[in-house]
Design an enzyme around this catalytic site. Sequence first.
Site, PDB file in Angstrom:
ATOM      1  N   ASP A  72     -15.782 -21.496  -5.761  1.00  0.00           N
ATOM      2  CA  ASP A  72     -17.066 -20.865  -5.424  1.00  0.00           C
ATOM      3  C   ASP A  72     -17.555 -21.343  -4.067  1.00  0.00           C
ATOM      4  O   ASP A  72     -17.998 -20.554  -3.235  1.00  0.00           O
ATOM      5  CB  ASP A  72     -18.126 -21.234  -6.470  1.00  0.00           C
ATOM      6  N   THR A 113       6.577   1.772   2.612  1.00  0.00           N
ATOM      7  CA  THR A 113       7.984   2.056   2.372  1.00  0.00           C
ATOM      8  C   THR A 113       8.130   3.316   1.533  1.00  0.00           C
ATOM      9  O   THR A 113       8.979   4.165   1.787  1.00  0.00           O
ATOM     10  CB  THR A 113       8.645   0.855   1.666  1.00  0.00           C
ATOM     11  N   THR A 140       0.811  -1.208   0.000  1.00  0.00           N
ATOM     12  CA  THR A 140       0.000   0.000   0.000  1.00  0.00           C
ATOM     13  C   THR A 140       0.848   1.263   0.000  1.00  0.00           C
ATOM     14  O   THR A 140       0.327   2.363   0.020  1.00  0.00           O
ATOM     15  CB  THR A 140      -0.927   0.038   1.226  1.00  0.00           C
ATOM     16  N   GLU A 145     -20.531 -20.367 -15.987  1.00  0.00           N
ATOM     17  CA  GLU A 145     -20.327 -18.914 -15.877  1.00  0.00           C
ATOM     18  C   GLU A 145     -21.626 -18.153 -16.072  1.00  0.00           C
ATOM     19  O   GLU A 145     -21.911 -17.181 -15.365  1.00  0.00           O
ATOM     20  CB  GLU A 145     -19.268 -18.435 -16.884  1.00  0.00           C
TER      21      GLU A 145
END
Length: 606
Positions: free
Chosen positions: A506, A215, A212, A430
């Site tokens: 799933d 550093t 994120t 799908e």
Amino acid sequence: MQEVQKPSKKPLIFYGILTLLILLLLNSTLFPAITQKKIISVDYTEFMQMTYDQNIGKVQIEGTEITFTDKAEENIYRTVLIDTDLDLVQRVYDNGGSLSRVDTNPGLLTSILVGWILPLLPFLLIGYFLNRKMKKMAGSSGGGMLFGAGGDSGARMYVPSSTGILFSDVAGEEEAKELLLEIVDFLHDPEKYRSIGAKLPKGALLVGPPGTGKTLLAKAVAGEANVPFFSIAGSEFVEMFVGRGAAKVRDLFRQANEKAPCIIFIDEIDTIGKKRDGQLGGNDEREQTLNQLLTEMDGFDASKGVVVLAATNRPDSLDPALLRPGRFDRRIPVELPDLQGRVDILMVHAAKIKTDGNIDFEAVARTAAGASGAELANIVNEAALRAVRNGRKAATQEDFQESVETVIAGYQKKSRVLSDEEKKTVAYHEVGHALVAASQTHSAPVQKITIIPRTSGALGYTLQVDDNDHFLMSKDELLNKIATFAGGRAAEQLVFNSVSTGASNDIEQATKIARSMVSQLGMSDEFGFVSFEETSNVYLGGDVRGTCSSVTQAKIDEKVMQIVNRQYEKALSILKQNEEKLHLIAKYLYEHETITGAEFMQLFNK
Ligand code: ADP
Ligand code: MG
Ligand code: ZN
């Protein structure tokens, strides 16, 4: 921090084996050759011939053997004594030989060298390497060497580096930047704060998930404040010998004090900052290092302008002593970016590559929900790579969209050829997801359905993209989500009357949601407002730990099963109601392999 000395990568054992090998080699070849001069065996006629040739030096008769040398005493020869040769002595004398001892051993000096010093050499070598390693590990402290050498205190310089990174390189994370700006201001002008008597926090702890920009933010602080920046990773303090890590900490702070105002940045501080536990065999070295760090942070004078920044993604494992006021008392959350943050980060990184000028970053950012800054940077780079691969001079919108999917689901795997039957199954699976999602309220719209296999192992997927970031989810939304996950398997069941392995992921996700609803979110009718599990390590995926009795655990399992299966039934009935559409869209998907959300909605609303 850049270390001046590069630590040797070769482990100690390497040197040990090396010297052992050398020793063996010497033993079998060199030592015998030196400790004993070579003696050449000859027959008696040769001895007689050499005598007649007056090529004879010393002759020694001993037992049944004659040992002799040539005139120049270069070589030593040996032959057997023939008792019947009574003229032997006279003949030798006549031809200039002398009857005396032939020394087959080398001189005293050589024998001491060979017999005593050479065998010691390997050990001296090992010692030397050990010593050198030790010094390296000792760093700058120069204290008690194992081999007493101590010697050069070889202070390792923690080289302050100029990062050249500014706040403008960090997109999003406005709150974090704001908190850090005060520190920057202090480093610029400590007097302003000193005159009022205000003390600035000695340390600030950046916490958040990996990638994120923690550093990056620390480097930006250094870049903005324009002061020396001592950066060291927590793991660099971890040493084999007790006390070494502590010495490093001491050194670091001493040097930083000399260079004040400056910033010390300790990355991944959880490596040394873990909670100390009274366990037997606990890590003494780590605890000493931590203790030293605590002491140093108490000891240094913050008004001089030394600020300690640290970053971690495991704040809950840190020792409480580190977090108390006076040490890391300012905690700066660096969270995953929201939609606007993602757009900003994409733009910062896209500025570094060539794009065709009209990229809709918001659309890209929306698809990349939940991505970290590092992932977004990666997405931009993937887009550029894809443009090159396709022989274009600049990245296009399509490159960006495709690279999001690449980062989420892996590369397209063109080599994997599905059988006709499999392809059909995947298509129905799908479309099952998509139809259930579209038939419910509170479900994110379908953006894309594809049955091109990916390197991640997915044979196809349905991309749902929310219009906005969601921070709260209602119970209904969660249930609908479970139903959507169940939609794939339900479609297979409905159409083929058989089920495949394609739904494992799933099932896992649906069950996870259902479990957290029951045990953490208080969303079951039976248990109500109670928590049975707690999550630790929130920034790293989250480890869930049960806190209930096994009786309750069994009930929770039952409840979870109930929730998931009820949603599965719901998905099944939705698909039954829309069976015609299911066939229609699945056939279309089968033929086209990828369809957009718009195409899907058009077919759906037909
Ligand atoms: P971590 O939080 O794990 O320390 P880093 O700071 O190392 O993450 O981030 C890794 C890389 O991701 C950075 O070098 C940068 O390219 C990119 N990145 C992460 N966050 C941001 C951000 N907020 N803005 C711009 N780039 C970012
Ligand atoms: Mg980091
Ligand atoms: Zn699925």
